[in-house]
Every structure is written in structure tokens, then in C-alpha cells.
Design an enzyme around this catalytic site. Structure first.
Site, PDB file in Angstrom:
ATOM      1  N   CYS A  18     139.856 -48.367 -38.143  1.00 36.41           N
ATOM      2  CA  CYS A  18     139.565 -48.636 -39.388  1.00 36.41           C
ATOM      3  C   CYS A  18     138.676 -47.420 -39.929  1.00 36.41           C
ATOM      4  CB  CYS A  18     138.665 -49.828 -39.477  1.00 36.41           C
ATOM      5  SG  CYS A  18     138.154 -50.734 -40.995  1.00 36.41           S
ATOM      6  N   ASP A  57     148.883 -54.361 -44.349  1.00 37.70           N
ATOM      7  CA  ASP A  57     147.737 -54.041 -44.611  1.00 37.70           C
ATOM      8  C   ASP A  57     147.447 -53.892 -46.078  1.00 37.70           C
ATOM      9  OD1 ASP A  57     145.185 -52.828 -44.766  1.00 37.70           O
ATOM     10  OD2 ASP A  57     145.378 -51.676 -42.973  1.00 37.70           O
ATOM     11  N   HIS A 110     145.868 -55.325 -41.419  1.00 41.97           N
ATOM     12  CA  HIS A 110     144.688 -54.369 -41.086  1.00 41.97           C
ATOM     13  C   HIS A 110     143.915 -54.838 -39.536  1.00 41.97           C
ATOM     14  CE1 HIS A 110     142.183 -51.250 -41.762  1.00 41.97           C
ATOM     15  NE2 HIS A 110     140.726 -52.005 -41.568  1.00 41.97           N
TER      16      HIS A 110
END
Length: 294
Positions: free
Chosen positions: A170, A227, A263
Site C-alpha cells: 500500500c 482496486d 486493494h
């Protein structure tokens, strides 16, 4: 949770006063960040420390000692080094577990608390507040020099920094690309769903797409096709920039997209976890590091 200990290191560190000149956070806490509660206990992976030396360390920087987590095999030395860059939630139990998983593969893995001067990310219960009050105040230049300090620590503590890798998730996935362009000793990197481009600022003057032609070591990007924060068109732009690069490491880089993954598909303690892509990505990461000499 694992109560990892590193008695020799802890005993030595206790003799050294911990500078507070530049740091608001001087020690790592236990467990998971408040902003990720409740934890998905049924999928959260817990790696034991059997056969490892693991626990908190202090990494000297120009303005004090930065807390970090380190794990490595208990026997041997000259381990290849992998820097582990935190998610937006800082160095909590998931990131520590990643270090232990890498140590089980024979690496010295180090995860520094890169927000330590700005605040304690584990104590915020609201992710948007965490981003506004802590994460948005962290300069990229600070992150690069702090990671450099971790490499120096590794070199003086049994790590073989001629075999240097980096991985991150991330927020940390973006940092992987930037650090691969920053440090000439990076042999390889693996970026898990890191943002590739956005508006720039004084604190974040460049993004991965801006350094796609300047990588020192090849990077493998692992991304989710579902995502919403990383549109596939930006992934395709990055793929094109890498393919068109005249820089060998950039041209050798690659991005793999899991079409149905969201994600944070590797974050086994969160609802976003997807076992198939997570396990496949981990296998790809291990193979990537080996292929490129880490």
C-alpha cells in the site's frame, strides 16, 4: 500474537539513551493498529519465531534513534537484507509477521517505523484522521534517508547489503518504486499495490511513474484489478514506461495484475484478503528476489 524477544539486543540497547530530539515515537507497540479493528482472526497469519532472532531494534539516524522491527535466522550471518515498508497503518503485527516470514526464508528483514517523527499511527482509530494528521506530513526525502539508515544498520549487524531487496504494501508499495530509484545498491524490489501517480507536492515531489526510467534494481509490481484507488490505466502507463525504458533494471521490471483482487489483497487480517492472489504473490516475490540475486 508472538511475544518476540531479542535479549542480547535489548540488553545492549538499554544502555544507550534513546534520543527524543526528532522522534515522537520511540518504541513499537504490540498487536494491530487501532484503525484496523476488528481483526479478521480466522484468516490472520501468525508466524512463530522458532529458529529466529526477532524483535525491536533502534536504528541510528541523524536526529536520533528510529524504532524498527528486525527478524533473521538465529544461526549464521551475512544474510541477504530485505527492507519491509509499512502499510499506511505503520509497523504493527502484520508487518512484523511479514518480517518473520521472510526470516524463515533466510533473510534479515527490517521494518522501520517511518512515521516516527510525525506521530504514532497505531494509536489512531480512524484511518482518515491518521492520514490527515500523520501520513500526509511525512516527506519522501525523510523516508529515503531513514531507509538508508536501515541499510547501514544491516551492514553493521550481520546483513549482506550487497544482496539488498525491498518490499512494501500500500503506502509502502509506492515507496518501493521510489527507493529502487534512490539507492544504487538495490538489487530488486517487490511493490504490493502501491500508488503509481498522483498530484505532487513539496513532500512528495515525484511518484513511481516519474522514476520508471531510473530504477537501480528491477521491481515486480503486484496489483489488484478491482482496486478503486489505483486505476488500471495508471498501471498500464507504468507498464508502458518500464517497457520503453533504456535503463536495464527498469526494462527488466514487471507488473502482474490479479483481475478480481481488491486493494490490500495480501493483508490477511483484513476483509480485503484474498488467499489465492496473496499466496501466488508471495511465491512470485520469493522467486523474484532469488532471480535477481537477493
Amino acid at each position: 500474537m508472538n511475544a518476540d524477544t531479542d535479549a542480547p539486543t535489548a540488553e545492549l540497547d538499554s544502555l544507550v539513551p534513546l534520543s527524543r530530539r526528532g522522534f515522537l515515537v520511540t518504541a513499537l507497540g504490540a498487536g494491530f493498529a487501532l484503525a484496523v479493528q476488528p481483526v479478521m482472526a480466522q484468516t490472520a497469519i501468525s508466524t512463530d519465531s522458532t529458529g529466529l532472532t526477532s524483535g525491536e531494534i533502534r536504528v541510528p539516524t541523524s536526529d536520533g534513534n528510529m524504532p524498527a522491527y528486525r527478524a533473521e535466522p538465529a544461526q549464521g550471518n551475512a544474510f541477504p537484507v530485505i527492507l519491509v515498508v509499512q502499510e499506511v497503518f505503520g509497523v504493527h503485527e502484520y508487518i512484523k509477521d511479514i518480517c518473520r516470514r521472510l526470516a524463515k526464508l533466510g533473510y534479515q528483514a527490517i521494518a522501520p517505523e517511518l512515521y516516527a517523527r510525525q506521530g504514532d499511527p497505531r494509536q489512531y482509530s480512524d484511518a482518515s484522521e491518521l492520514i490527515a494528521k500523520v501520513v500526509s506530513k511525512v516527506p519522501d526525502d525523510q523516508v529515503m534517508t531513514d531507509l538508508d539508515a536501515c541499510v547501514a544498520w544491516a551492514k553493521s549487524h550481520g546483513g549482506d547489503t550487497t544482496r539488498l531487496g525491498i518490499t512494501g504494501f500500500c503506502w509502502g508499495g509506492r515507496i518501493v518504486w521510489l527507493y529502487a530509484a534512490h539507492h544504487p545498491g538495490v538489487k530488486a524490489g517487490v511493490a504490493w499495490y502501491g500508488r503509481l501517480t498522483s498530484a505532487t507536492s513539496g513532500l512528495t515531489p515525484r511518484h513511481p511513474l516519474d522514476v520508471a526510467d531510473a530504477l537501480n534494481g528491477p521491481v515486480l509490481g503486484l496489483y489488484g484489478g478491482q482496486d478503486p484507488g489505483i486505476p488500471l490505466d495508471t498501471v498500464k502507463k507504468m507498464q508502458a514506461a518500464l517497457a520503453q525504458s533504456a535503463t536495464p533494471a527498469s526494462k527488466a521490471s514487471a507488473i502482474h495484475v490479479y483481475p478480481d483482487a481488491p486493494h490490500a489483497f495480501h493483508a490477511d487480517y483484513r476483509p480485503s484478503y484474498r488467499e489465492g492472489p496473496a499466496e501466488d504473490g508471495w511465491k512470485r516475490m520469493a522467486e523474484w528476489f532469488k532471480k535477481h540475486g537477493v
